[in-house]
Scaffold this motif. Structure first.
Motif, PDB file in Angstrom:
ATOM      1  N   VAL A   1      52.186  53.484  47.990  1.00 16.65           N
ATOM      2  CA  VAL A   1      51.885  52.304  47.182  1.00 16.65           C
ATOM      3  C   VAL A   1      51.415  52.811  45.832  1.00 16.65           C
ATOM      4  O   VAL A   1      50.371  53.464  45.725  1.00 16.65           O
ATOM      5  N   ILE A   2      52.212  52.558  44.801  1.00 14.84           N
ATOM      6  CA  ILE A   2      51.932  53.078  43.461  1.00 14.84           C
ATOM      7  C   ILE A   2      51.543  51.908  42.567  1.00 14.84           C
ATOM      8  O   ILE A   2      52.372  51.050  42.254  1.00 14.84           O
ATOM      9  N   LEU A   3      50.284  51.857  42.186  1.00 21.99           N
ATOM     10  CA  LEU A   3      49.766  50.792  41.324  1.00 21.99           C
ATOM     11  C   LEU A   3      49.764  51.278  39.882  1.00 21.99           C
ATOM     12  O   LEU A   3      49.072  52.243  39.544  1.00 21.99           O
ATOM     13  N   LEU A   4      50.530  50.606  39.021  1.00 22.94           N
ATOM     14  CA  LEU A   4      50.580  50.921  37.593  1.00 22.94           C
ATOM     15  C   LEU A   4      49.876  49.778  36.861  1.00 22.94           C
ATOM     16  O   LEU A   4      50.370  48.646  36.852  1.00 22.94           O
ATOM     17  N   VAL A   5      48.735  50.062  36.248  1.00 22.73           N
ATOM     18  CA  VAL A   5      47.865  49.001  35.739  1.00 22.73           C
ATOM     19  C   VAL A   5      47.726  49.093  34.224  1.00 22.73           C
ATOM     20  O   VAL A   5      47.268  50.107  33.682  1.00 22.73           O
ATOM     21  N   ASP A   6      48.117  48.027  33.570  1.00 19.90           N
ATOM     22  CA  ASP A   6      47.937  47.885  32.123  1.00 19.90           C
ATOM     23  C   ASP A   6      46.436  47.809  31.825  1.00 19.90           C
ATOM     24  O   ASP A   6      45.732  46.962  32.367  1.00 19.90           O
ATOM     25  N   GLN A   7      45.923  48.723  30.983  1.00 14.88           N
ATOM     26  CA  GLN A   7      44.498  48.708  30.674  1.00 14.88           C
ATOM     27  C   GLN A   7      44.213  48.209  29.251  1.00 14.88           C
ATOM     28  O   GLN A   7      43.163  48.495  28.687  1.00 14.88           O
ATOM     29  N   SER A   8      45.149  47.425  28.693  1.00 16.06           N
ATOM     30  CA  SER A   8      44.867  46.797  27.405  1.00 16.06           C
ATOM     31  C   SER A   8      43.736  45.790  27.583  1.00 16.06           C
ATOM     32  O   SER A   8      43.451  45.337  28.695  1.00 16.06           O
ATOM     33  N   GLY A   9      43.090  45.422  26.495  1.00 11.04           N
ATOM     34  CA  GLY A   9      41.869  44.628  26.564  1.00 11.04           C
ATOM     35  C   GLY A   9      42.004  43.327  27.320  1.00 11.04           C
ATOM     36  O   GLY A   9      41.058  42.877  27.976  1.00 11.04           O
TER      37      GLY A   9
ATOM     38  N   ARG B   1      62.908  54.589  49.953  1.00 10.19           N
ATOM     39  CA  ARG B   1      62.927  53.426  50.835  1.00 10.19           C
ATOM     40  C   ARG B   1      61.581  53.170  51.501  1.00 10.19           C
ATOM     41  O   ARG B   1      61.447  52.217  52.279  1.00 10.19           O
ATOM     42  N   ARG B   2      60.614  53.996  51.212  1.00 11.69           N
ATOM     43  CA  ARG B   2      59.256  53.769  51.716  1.00 11.69           C
ATOM     44  C   ARG B   2      58.256  53.818  50.561  1.00 11.69           C
ATOM     45  O   ARG B   2      57.189  54.400  50.659  1.00 11.69           O
ATOM     46  N   ALA B   3      58.653  53.166  49.472  1.00  8.70           N
ATOM     47  CA  ALA B   3      57.784  53.133  48.288  1.00  8.70           C
ATOM     48  C   ALA B   3      57.677  51.699  47.770  1.00  8.70           C
ATOM     49  O   ALA B   3      58.678  50.981  47.698  1.00  8.70           O
ATOM     50  N   ILE B   4      56.451  51.315  47.430  1.00  8.38           N
ATOM     51  CA  ILE B   4      56.190  50.035  46.780  1.00  8.38           C
ATOM     52  C   ILE B   4      55.556  50.340  45.435  1.00  8.38           C
ATOM     53  O   ILE B   4      54.463  50.922  45.367  1.00  8.38           O
ATOM     54  N   VAL B   5      56.247  49.988  44.362  1.00  6.16           N
ATOM     55  CA  VAL B   5      55.744  50.221  43.006  1.00  6.16           C
ATOM     56  C   VAL B   5      55.257  48.884  42.459  1.00  6.16           C
ATOM     57  O   VAL B   5      56.039  47.931  42.339  1.00  6.16           O
ATOM     58  N   VAL B   6      53.970  48.811  42.146  1.00  5.34           N
ATOM     59  CA  VAL B   6      53.354  47.567  41.685  1.00  5.34           C
ATOM     60  C   VAL B   6      53.006  47.722  40.208  1.00  5.34           C
ATOM     61  O   VAL B   6      52.150  48.542  39.850  1.00  5.34           O
ATOM     62  N   LEU B   7      53.659  46.960  39.375  1.00  7.16           N
ATOM     63  CA  LEU B   7      53.443  47.003  37.933  1.00  7.16           C
ATOM     64  C   LEU B   7      52.601  45.796  37.525  1.00  7.16           C
ATOM     65  O   LEU B   7      53.060  44.652  37.641  1.00  7.16           O
ATOM     66  N   ILE B   8      51.386  46.038  37.089  1.00  4.88           N
ATOM     67  CA  ILE B   8      50.438  44.963  36.780  1.00  4.88           C
ATOM     68  C   ILE B   8      50.246  44.921  35.271  1.00  4.88           C
ATOM     69  O   ILE B   8      49.655  45.822  34.673  1.00  4.88           O
TER      70      ILE B   8
ATOM     71  N   GLU C   1      67.609  49.859  43.091  1.00  7.84           N
ATOM     72  CA  GLU C   1      68.880  50.326  43.639  1.00  7.84           C
ATOM     73  C   GLU C   1      68.697  51.490  44.601  1.00  7.84           C
ATOM     74  O   GLU C   1      69.498  51.661  45.536  1.00  7.84           O
ATOM     75  N   GLN C   2      67.633  52.293  44.422  1.00  8.22           N
ATOM     76  CA  GLN C   2      67.403  53.399  45.346  1.00  8.22           C
ATOM     77  C   GLN C   2      66.629  52.969  46.594  1.00  8.22           C
ATOM     78  O   GLN C   2      66.353  53.775  47.484  1.00  8.22           O
ATOM     79  N   GLY C   3      66.265  51.671  46.656  1.00  9.28           N
ATOM     80  CA  GLY C   3      65.645  51.145  47.866  1.00  9.28           C
ATOM     81  C   GLY C   3      64.157  50.900  47.789  1.00  9.28           C
ATOM     82  O   GLY C   3      63.546  50.465  48.774  1.00  9.28           O
ATOM     83  N   SER C   4      63.537  51.137  46.650  1.00 13.67           N
ATOM     84  CA  SER C   4      62.097  50.908  46.509  1.00 13.67           C
ATOM     85  C   SER C   4      61.816  49.435  46.259  1.00 13.67           C
ATOM     86  O   SER C   4      62.637  48.714  45.694  1.00 13.67           O
ATOM     87  N   LYS C   5      60.645  48.989  46.697  1.00 11.51           N
ATOM     88  CA  LYS C   5      60.181  47.641  46.390  1.00 11.51           C
ATOM     89  C   LYS C   5      59.423  47.689  45.071  1.00 11.51           C
ATOM     90  O   LYS C   5      58.527  48.521  44.896  1.00 11.51           O
ATOM     91  N   VAL C   6      59.769  46.801  44.143  1.00 11.52           N
ATOM     92  CA  VAL C   6      59.073  46.749  42.856  1.00 11.52           C
ATOM     93  C   VAL C   6      58.434  45.368  42.715  1.00 11.52           C
ATOM     94  O   VAL C   6      59.122  44.345  42.809  1.00 11.52           O
ATOM     95  N   LEU C   7      57.130  45.372  42.487  1.00 13.44           N
ATOM     96  CA  LEU C   7      56.387  44.129  42.253  1.00 13.44           C
ATOM     97  C   LEU C   7      55.948  44.100  40.799  1.00 13.44           C
ATOM     98  O   LEU C   7      55.333  45.051  40.309  1.00 13.44           O
ATOM     99  N   GLY C   8      56.252  43.025  40.101  1.00 12.70           N
ATOM    100  CA  GLY C   8      55.732  42.825  38.751  1.00 12.70           C
ATOM    101  C   GLY C   8      54.693  41.722  38.799  1.00 12.70           C
ATOM    102  O   GLY C   8      55.037  40.548  38.996  1.00 12.70           O
ATOM    103  N   LEU C   9      53.427  42.077  38.676  1.00 14.40           N
ATOM    104  CA  LEU C   9      52.350  41.099  38.813  1.00 14.40           C
ATOM    105  C   LEU C   9      51.770  40.757  37.448  1.00 14.40           C
ATOM    106  O   LEU C   9      51.290  41.619  36.714  1.00 14.40           O
ATOM    107  N   ALA C  10      51.793  39.471  37.131  1.00 19.81           N
ATOM    108  CA  ALA C  10      51.286  39.012  35.848  1.00 19.81           C
ATOM    109  C   ALA C  10      49.774  38.881  35.843  1.00 19.81           C
ATOM    110  O   ALA C  10      49.173  38.768  34.800  1.00 19.81           O
TER     111      ALA C  10
END
Length: 373
Positions: free
Chosen positions: A212-220, A293-300, A321-330
């Motif tokens: 589970v890879i959490l990518l978090v925007d740290q802008s103000g 295929r066993r990765a969840i990338v969460v872009l916040i 396309e390579q099988g990963s789950k991508v979540l874009g969270l607003a």
């Protein structure tokens, strides 16, 4: 005796509400509340322009922040105190609430003060920073206790489509029960007599390793998301079958995974503000994937891209396309109120990402559902 409702209106309206009391005066306690509110809201230019005047004799120059804090602690209930403190730090930027050692030593930690600490910790000397850390620790502990329950619930077990013996309401299988008892339908009453209720069984999930890879925007503007992402990552850390990464980004990318089990330390390292290069962060996250295929990338993020939007969409499409789950969270706060660039978010959805808003608990449930498959 003055009607308490009229007193509340007088406090709300300030001097303009004097007629509410019919020429009478506020009592000692109400006058103290009025002075405390004048100290804070008397500096509001917008209220002045609208004719709402708050100018008690003990105006902003007569009280120190320390005195004001002592007064509101004595005069108002907890919920009101938290609102006043939040307005002080967020609306009027009274930073000595979180940079004055005397104030920090006695203030009651709450989420608004945590955000203020994260925005002003670069102004603090080591002594003040140690005191401010108390606010971070206490609020994070409260958030952890709340979210940990949701995470444990999400990972504790799932319904499976086979008969079970546990006759609990939450396990009741309505569809199979109705099907099995249709022969007992009574036309005159329009009801089915249930002779044999059926139930789901619950089974422990067999968890294979997922990233589970959490990518978090740290802008103000993303402070709430940074806080709740840190807490979410800490709650996921160490769960069987889950390997958690936490990456913060603005125009730079900082991998905070080594501190993910200590959200307090992690938050004290976050540097809020700066620009936003989402594409760069997405590319970094893609590089962390071991088993697609066993990765969840969460872009916040709020998806207001300061980098290359074409590169971002291309990276997301490649991940999908390579099988990963991508979540874009607003959004990733308790209310999950989304404010984001809808055009770019739609492009990410068209590339195969799940795009929307989730609370930390909902994110944990999403992860649990996929990890348990």
């Amino acid at each position: 005796m003055t009607d308490p409702t009229l007193v509340r209106w007088r406090l709300l309206l300030g001097e303009a509400g004097g007629a509410c009391l019919g020429g009478g005066q506020l009592g000692e306690e109400a006058a103290g509340r009025d002075a405390a509110m004048d100290w804070l809201y008397g500096r509001d230019e917008d209220l002045r322009r609208r004719g709402v005047r708050r100018q008690a004799g003990s105006g902003p120059s007569a009280l120190t922040t320390f005195d004001w804090l002592a007064d509101i602690t004595r005069l108002f209930p907890k919920e009101t105190i938290e609102r006043l403190q939040r307005d002080a730090v967020e609306r009027y930027e009274i930073h000595d609430l979180v940079t004055d050692p005397d104030v920090l030593a006695r203030i009651e930690p709450n989420p608004a003060l945590l955000k203020a600490v994260l925005h002003t910790k670069h102004l603090m000397n080591p002594q003040v920073l140690r005191l401010a850390r108390r606010i971070v620790e206490q609020v994070v502990r409260q958030l952890m206790e709340k979210l940990a329950t949701e995470v444990r619930s999400a990972f504790s077990g799932a319904k499976v489509r086979r008969p079970g013996r546990m006759r609990l309401v939450r396990n009741f299988d309505m569809v199979r029960t109705l099907r099995a008892n249709l022969g007992r339908y009574q036309p005159d009453t329009g009801k089915v007599v249930i002779e044999t209720p059926l139930f789901f069984s619950r089974t422990r999930r067999h968890l294979e390793q997922w990233q589970v890879i959490l990518l978090v925007d740290q802008s103000g503007s993303m402070t709430d998301s940074v806080i709740h992402s840190a807490v979410t990552a800490a709650c996921l850390w160490g769960l069987p079958g889950v390997r958690t990464h936490l990456v913060a980004f603005d125009t730079d990318v900082v991998d905070l995974t080594s501190d993910v089990d200590d959200p307090v330390e992690l938050l004290m390292k976050v540097q809020l503000g700066g620009g936003t290069d989402i594409a760069r962060a997405a590319a970094y996250g893609a590089g962390l994937v071991d088993r697609p295929r066993r990765a969840i990338v969460v872009l916040i993020s709020d998806f207001y891209e300061g980098g290359d939007p074409h590169r971002l969409v291309r990276t997301v499409r490649n991940l999908v396309e390579q099988g990963s789950k991508v979540l874009g969270l607003a959004a990733l706060d308790e209310q999950a109120n989304p404010a984001y660039d809808r055009e770019l978010a739609q492009r990410l959805a068209d590339a195969g990402a799940y795009v929307g808003a989730m609370t930390p608990g909902e994110l944990a449930s999403f992860v649990a559902e996929h990890v348990g498959r």
